[in-house]
Every structure is written in structure tokens, then in C-alpha cells.
Design an enzyme around this catalytic site. Sequence first.
Site, short mmCIF file in Angstrom:
data_model
loop_
_atom_site.label_atom_id
_atom_site.label_comp_id
_atom_site.label_asym_id
_atom_site.label_seq_id
_atom_site.Cartn_x
_atom_site.Cartn_y
_atom_site.Cartn_z
N ASP A 1 0.87 -1.18 0.00
CA ASP A 1 0.00 0.00 0.00
C ASP A 1 0.90 1.23 0.00
O ASP A 1 1.87 1.30 0.76
CB ASP A 1 -0.90 0.02 1.23
CG ASP A 1 -1.90 1.15 1.17
OD1 ASP A 1 -2.99 0.95 0.60
OD2 ASP A 1 -1.60 2.25 1.70
N ASN B 1 -2.70 12.87 -4.77
CA ASN B 1 -3.93 12.91 -5.56
C ASN B 1 -4.73 14.18 -5.28
O ASN B 1 -5.24 14.84 -6.19
CB ASN B 1 -4.78 11.68 -5.23
CG ASN B 1 -5.39 11.03 -6.45
OD1 ASN B 1 -4.91 11.22 -7.57
ND2 ASN B 1 -6.45 10.28 -6.27
N HIS C 1 -6.23 13.96 -10.22
CA HIS C 1 -6.27 12.53 -10.55
C HIS C 1 -5.37 12.16 -11.72
O HIS C 1 -4.87 11.04 -11.78
CB HIS C 1 -7.71 12.10 -10.83
CG HIS C 1 -8.59 12.12 -9.61
ND1 HIS C 1 -8.42 11.25 -8.56
CD2 HIS C 1 -9.63 12.92 -9.27
CE1 HIS C 1 -9.32 11.50 -7.63
NE2 HIS C 1 -10.07 12.51 -8.03
N ASP D 1 -2.86 9.22 -11.47
CA ASP D 1 -2.83 8.07 -12.37
C ASP D 1 -1.44 7.83 -12.93
O ASP D 1 -0.98 6.67 -13.02
CB ASP D 1 -3.82 8.29 -13.54
CG ASP D 1 -5.26 8.13 -13.12
OD1 ASP D 1 -5.52 7.63 -12.00
OD2 ASP D 1 -6.15 8.50 -13.91
N ASP E 1 -4.50 2.35 -4.51
CA ASP E 1 -3.03 2.32 -4.44
C ASP E 1 -2.55 1.03 -3.78
O ASP E 1 -1.50 1.01 -3.13
CB ASP E 1 -2.49 3.55 -3.71
CG ASP E 1 -3.03 3.67 -2.28
OD1 ASP E 1 -4.00 2.96 -1.96
OD2 ASP E 1 -2.47 4.46 -1.50
#
Length: 325
Positions: A188, A196, A201, A205, A231
Amino acid sequence: MKEEIPNDIKVTVESMLREVPAVKEDTSSNSVLALFHQDKQLYSLPVVNEKHKPVGMVVRQEITETFSKPYIKELVGDKPISSMMNRNPIIVDHNTAIEDVARIILDAGIQYMVSGFIITRDAKYLGMGNGYDLINEIINHRQKHLFDLAHFDQLTNLPNRTLLLDRLAQAISISSRTNRKISLLFIDLDGFKLVNDTYGHDVGDRLLIEVGKRLLSSIREGDTVARLGGDEFVVTMLESNLPLAIIVAKRILESLKLPYDLGVDEAITSISGSIGIAEYPDHARNIEDLLSAADKAMYAAKNQGKNQFTIFSPENHDQFMGGGS
């Protein structure tokens, strides 16, 4: 496996090319008819000029029907095939996508699905394609596309949860027969939510795509990296043990800490990872329990300060269920 699946592979007509002999435009019609009689598999023949560039096509059905009429052989048999050929065949470059060829054929007329089309390279004759092969190629391509949609993450091109579970099931089946262990690393990201929220976003990404590449470069050949969503990532190591898993975990942590150049004002340096390690069969006897054990170990790493790995143990099984990015 340690590879990425291309997100949008362009399938071209070269993949369905058939090597059909070409005839020159001054070849007699009788000679061309004889070629069709000799080879029952030939449906069309391309006609080329002295520079080997296609100028027309002859279709078996059309020429045989013509020569079935009285006195036609005597009248036109010695004439060059250029006098009988179709002067407007479909001609496409070998790099043309199969979907584009399908559209060209539909616009030109469905009869070209039967007669086929000519494929060139640098404007010179290369081979032939036919409608039957084109339909099969499109169907196969569509099936592969649907398989990829169902089994691969569309952002990172890594295996998704569905494919991960399938590969884990196969790995556990093999492990049960061979008594070889499986290591599972549950990863994680630390700091992803802040990136973010701060940059948007699109940057998030791009960060996830880069993380996927770094994970792939950190594992052994034959191991699997999957993205579960958000994530969260999972690495499956076959024929492994804890010392090997720890080596890979350390390599991943070092890789994730490196700066990320994602097109913003300055490189992002706030990302790290928390990793939980679990083994089959020592820590779990089935897929769900193995994922759960690695997940709990990951939360232990995150709650103990992040940017580290933790090995699952029964003592911390129920301790760490909070956490975040």
C-alpha cells in the site's frame, strides 16, 4: 508473470497475409485460367506491372464464368489478362489496421469480402488477404480485448484481482503437490492520497503507472505483480521463502522512495510503501486467508511508521486494522 500487457495493440493485415503468386499484366488470359485449374485453393490472383506494383485482380469465379461461354477462349484466350482483370481492387499497406480494412471493404462492397484484397509494402505487391481470415482475426482480437478488460487493470496494464486470484489458485495447487512455499507481498502506498488531492487525478494516475513499472523491475522473473485497486498492489512469489521475500520487499521499498518526475513543478518525493508479507502454507491455507494475512501485516507496517515491511504473525493478526494513505 513479469511483463506488462500492452493496452492497445494495433493488429495489422500483415498478420493474416497469404503468399499468393502474382501474374504480370501481359500474361495471357489462357495462362491465368490454367493457374486456377492447377490450384483449386486459389480464389483470386493479383496482377502486377513491371515494377511489381499491383494494377488489378482476377477472380476465379469471374474468369471461369467468362470462359464457359461459347467461342470466348478462341476470342480472348491469347489476350493479356489486363483486358479482363478488375482494375479497381482493394489495395492496402501491410501496416493497415484490420478494423480499417473492414471499414474499407464495407464501403467498397461486400463482394470484396469474397474476392479478397491486395497487401503491399512500399507500394509493391506483398501478398493477399481474404474476408474469411479478416473476420477470424477481428473475432480473435475482440476476444483478446474482452479477456484483457476482464483480467488486466486498464490503467497500469497489470493483472487485476480476477487474474491474481486465478494465478494464486494455480500456484497453491502446485504448491500443495510440491511442498514449495508461496510468498505474498501486500503493498500500500504511503502519501498517495495527498498527491492525488494536491495535483489531481491525472497526476495520481501517472504516479500509479510509474509505481507499477517500478514494482515490475523489482521482482524476479516468473513472479506476478497485480493491482487490486486504488493504491494497493500485490506481489506473488512462487517457490519462495521469507529470506527471498524480504530481499524483494527491501528492493521495492527503495524503488518506491525514489523521486517521481510526473510533469509538475518539481519531482514528488513524498511517496513510500508499506508492505505486509505472508506465506503459504505457514500463515494461511487458502487464498482468502493468505491475502488477509498479508493485508493485516501491511497495516502493521503502516501503523508502525510506514516505509517498511512486516511479516505476518498470529500475535499481530488482529492488532492493526486502521491506517490509510
